[in-house]
Design an enzyme around this catalytic site. Sequence first.
Site, PDB file in Angstrom:
ATOM      1  N   ARG A   1      36.847  40.866  44.665  1.00 39.39           N
ATOM      2  CA  ARG A   1      38.270  40.519  44.762  1.00 39.39           C
ATOM      3  C   ARG A   1      38.484  39.139  44.181  1.00 39.39           C
ATOM      4  O   ARG A   1      38.479  38.156  44.912  1.00 39.39           O
ATOM      5  CB  ARG A   1      38.710  40.536  46.213  1.00 39.39           C
ATOM      6  CG  ARG A   1      38.613  41.901  46.833  1.00 39.39           C
ATOM      7  CD  ARG A   1      38.864  41.831  48.315  1.00 39.39           C
ATOM      8  NE  ARG A   1      38.699  43.170  48.894  1.00 39.39           N
ATOM      9  CZ  ARG A   1      38.695  43.420  50.185  1.00 39.39           C
ATOM     10  NH1 ARG A   1      38.829  42.419  51.039  1.00 39.39           N
ATOM     11  NH2 ARG A   1      38.534  44.647  50.630  1.00 39.39           N
TER      12      ARG A   1
ATOM     13  N   ASP B   1      40.262  35.892  42.999  1.00 41.03           N
ATOM     14  CA  ASP B   1      41.368  35.171  43.599  1.00 41.03           C
ATOM     15  C   ASP B   1      42.508  34.985  42.597  1.00 41.03           C
ATOM     16  O   ASP B   1      42.323  35.157  41.396  1.00 41.03           O
ATOM     17  CB  ASP B   1      40.837  33.788  44.003  1.00 41.03           C
ATOM     18  CG  ASP B   1      41.425  33.335  45.328  1.00 41.03           C
ATOM     19  OD1 ASP B   1      42.209  34.096  45.910  1.00 41.03           O
ATOM     20  OD2 ASP B   1      41.076  32.228  45.758  1.00 41.03           O
TER      21      ASP B   1
ATOM     22  N   TYR C   1      29.378  34.754  37.213  1.00 43.17           N
ATOM     23  CA  TYR C   1      30.648  34.038  37.042  1.00 43.17           C
ATOM     24  C   TYR C   1      30.403  32.881  36.087  1.00 43.17           C
ATOM     25  O   TYR C   1      29.317  32.297  36.067  1.00 43.17           O
ATOM     26  CB  TYR C   1      31.145  33.476  38.372  1.00 43.17           C
ATOM     27  CG  TYR C   1      31.920  34.447  39.217  1.00 43.17           C
ATOM     28  CD1 TYR C   1      33.282  34.616  39.033  1.00 43.17           C
ATOM     29  CD2 TYR C   1      31.292  35.179  40.226  1.00 43.17           C
ATOM     30  CE1 TYR C   1      34.007  35.491  39.825  1.00 43.17           C
ATOM     31  CE2 TYR C   1      32.013  36.063  41.032  1.00 43.17           C
ATOM     32  CZ  TYR C   1      33.373  36.209  40.823  1.00 43.17           C
ATOM     33  OH  TYR C   1      34.093  37.070  41.598  1.00 43.17           O
TER      34      TYR C   1
ATOM     35  N   ARG D   1      33.959  28.111  42.832  1.00 44.68           N
ATOM     36  CA  ARG D   1      34.881  26.987  42.638  1.00 44.68           C
ATOM     37  C   ARG D   1      34.483  25.797  43.513  1.00 44.68           C
ATOM     38  O   ARG D   1      34.635  24.643  43.110  1.00 44.68           O
ATOM     39  CB  ARG D   1      36.307  27.429  42.940  1.00 44.68           C
ATOM     40  CG  ARG D   1      36.845  28.372  41.853  1.00 44.68           C
ATOM     41  CD  ARG D   1      38.096  29.089  42.308  1.00 44.68           C
ATOM     42  NE  ARG D   1      39.136  28.149  42.683  1.00 44.68           N
ATOM     43  CZ  ARG D   1      40.249  28.499  43.338  1.00 44.68           C
ATOM     44  NH1 ARG D   1      40.446  29.764  43.665  1.00 44.68           N
ATOM     45  NH2 ARG D   1      41.139  27.598  43.648  1.00 44.68           N
TER      46      ARG D   1
END
Lengths: 277, 277
Positions: free
Chosen positions: A62, A64, A122, A210
């Site tokens: 999921r 963001d 990522y 992040r």
Amino acid sequence: VPPRAIRRGDQVVLKVAYDGREFAGWQLQPGTVTVQGALEAALARLHGVEGSERVALVGAGRTDSGVHALGQIAAYRAPGGRGVEELELGLDALLPPSVRVLSVSVAPPAFHPCRSATGKLYRYRIVNRRTVLPFESPWAWHVRAPLDLGRMRRAAARLEGRRDFASVATGGGQSETTVRHLRRLEPRTEKGGTVIVDAEADGFLYRMVRNLVGLLVEVGHGRREPDDVTRVLDARDRSAAGRTAPPHGLCLVRVDYGGEDPFRADPADLEALGGGW
Amino acid sequence: VPPRAIRRGDQVVLKVAYDGREFAGWQLQPGTVTVQGALEAALARLHGVEGSERVALVGAGRTDSGVHALGQIAAYRAPGGRGVEELELGLDALLPPSVRVLSVSVAPPAFHPCRSATGKLYRYRIVNRRTVLPFESPWAWHVRAPLDLGRMRRAAARLEGRRDFASVATGGGQSETTVRHLRRLEPRTEKGGTVIVDAEADGFLYRMVRNLVGLLVEVGHGRREPDDVTRVLDARDRSAAGRTAPPHGLCLVRVDYGGEDPFRADPADLEALGGGW
């Protein structure tokens, strides 16, 4: 070999790229524009699903609000038969340019986009100079003050491994454990003052990448020592870590399922592709 | 060495990058948003120019509506003194993210951004596969049907040289002659189904690059023979050539003034930079 046609009941797997700026994240939320919502609406139309019925799409992760994807994986059970090419062309036509379905495949019934995943990659992009080009700013965090990459690399090496990442997880996740295996956390420079941080793990906690990038940038600016980062993790407390890097620098590049990519988008090698990603 | 300060009367030279989608081209036009207009407004504010006075900016080339730039050059006569860093920071703050001033320099009085230019490099980007990524579509023409690069390269080689390019100039230019020296016209493939066409010349006619690319794409699709393109030029008639390629695939990469780039944006090598350009 991709299938020529989809039969009713097949588990259909989509490889999806999107511009996160256009969406309130991946997950369906009433009253907001989400990637899942856009895809489900297009699939319902193409499969002729009507009224209160929906095509329920399950994503590998999921992402963001504001986070991009180059290789998000999502699956649904086909409510009816359709030619693959017909489906591809229909999705191209119905979806906004900010979402593109790169490949359509059929997977065995046991496959689950999230639970079958063995890992994810990522990528976080930082532009570290005075000016950020208009071609870069949509997909990168602009950090003006010079970053010391050597310090960032030393800190990143200390964060790799199987660890409790509670300190870099923002509340909101639904995981039972906060232990993850961070296989690779690798800051490197690219052409012209760009810093790329690749993060590979068996799974990620909510906002983990992040928060890790936020921490590395503090180290790169000398506000924290490379050795301190293990102490941050040991604290198992979000307040011990630094700021959260903004979402638009982050991209879900790839979901791994062990071995070769079964949902390879032909003919392009996605990792080598487009827009700097 | 870049100057520390600008004095009244100095000829100030800006190297500018912009996202053409946000503007009705380079040139000032009342009632529309243009790059020149945005820059002049910001400079007037930073130099404290008031009322009906303006900071008159001269560009190296008038890029068309939708055309991007990575290294547009523009100059103005400083109406007053200012620190270079102060000016840079002010421009960063006042301009929208779609226009960035990459460097501020001072040139001798005889310098003219357009007349002193010895050449320009334009780059055209084509994505030649079923899907175009959201990260690519703002800066590339999506051409689905497969292109034969060998044919395109043969045609391009025949177009190079000092020739009359009237057939690939759309009306609207103000040039006295339609002869230009096309030093290089080079289609090549990049990673993952992207075709780049570099065009270098001593100067370009109105829409010349986009018309040349339109012609090359017709050759790449087999609708025209590589040998036919010289006949198109010989016709000296716009209707002899093909369609015009869309503006958003085109970027003014560099303006040359002989020798090393005097307006080099430090530290990034612009040609190696950003967003796929």
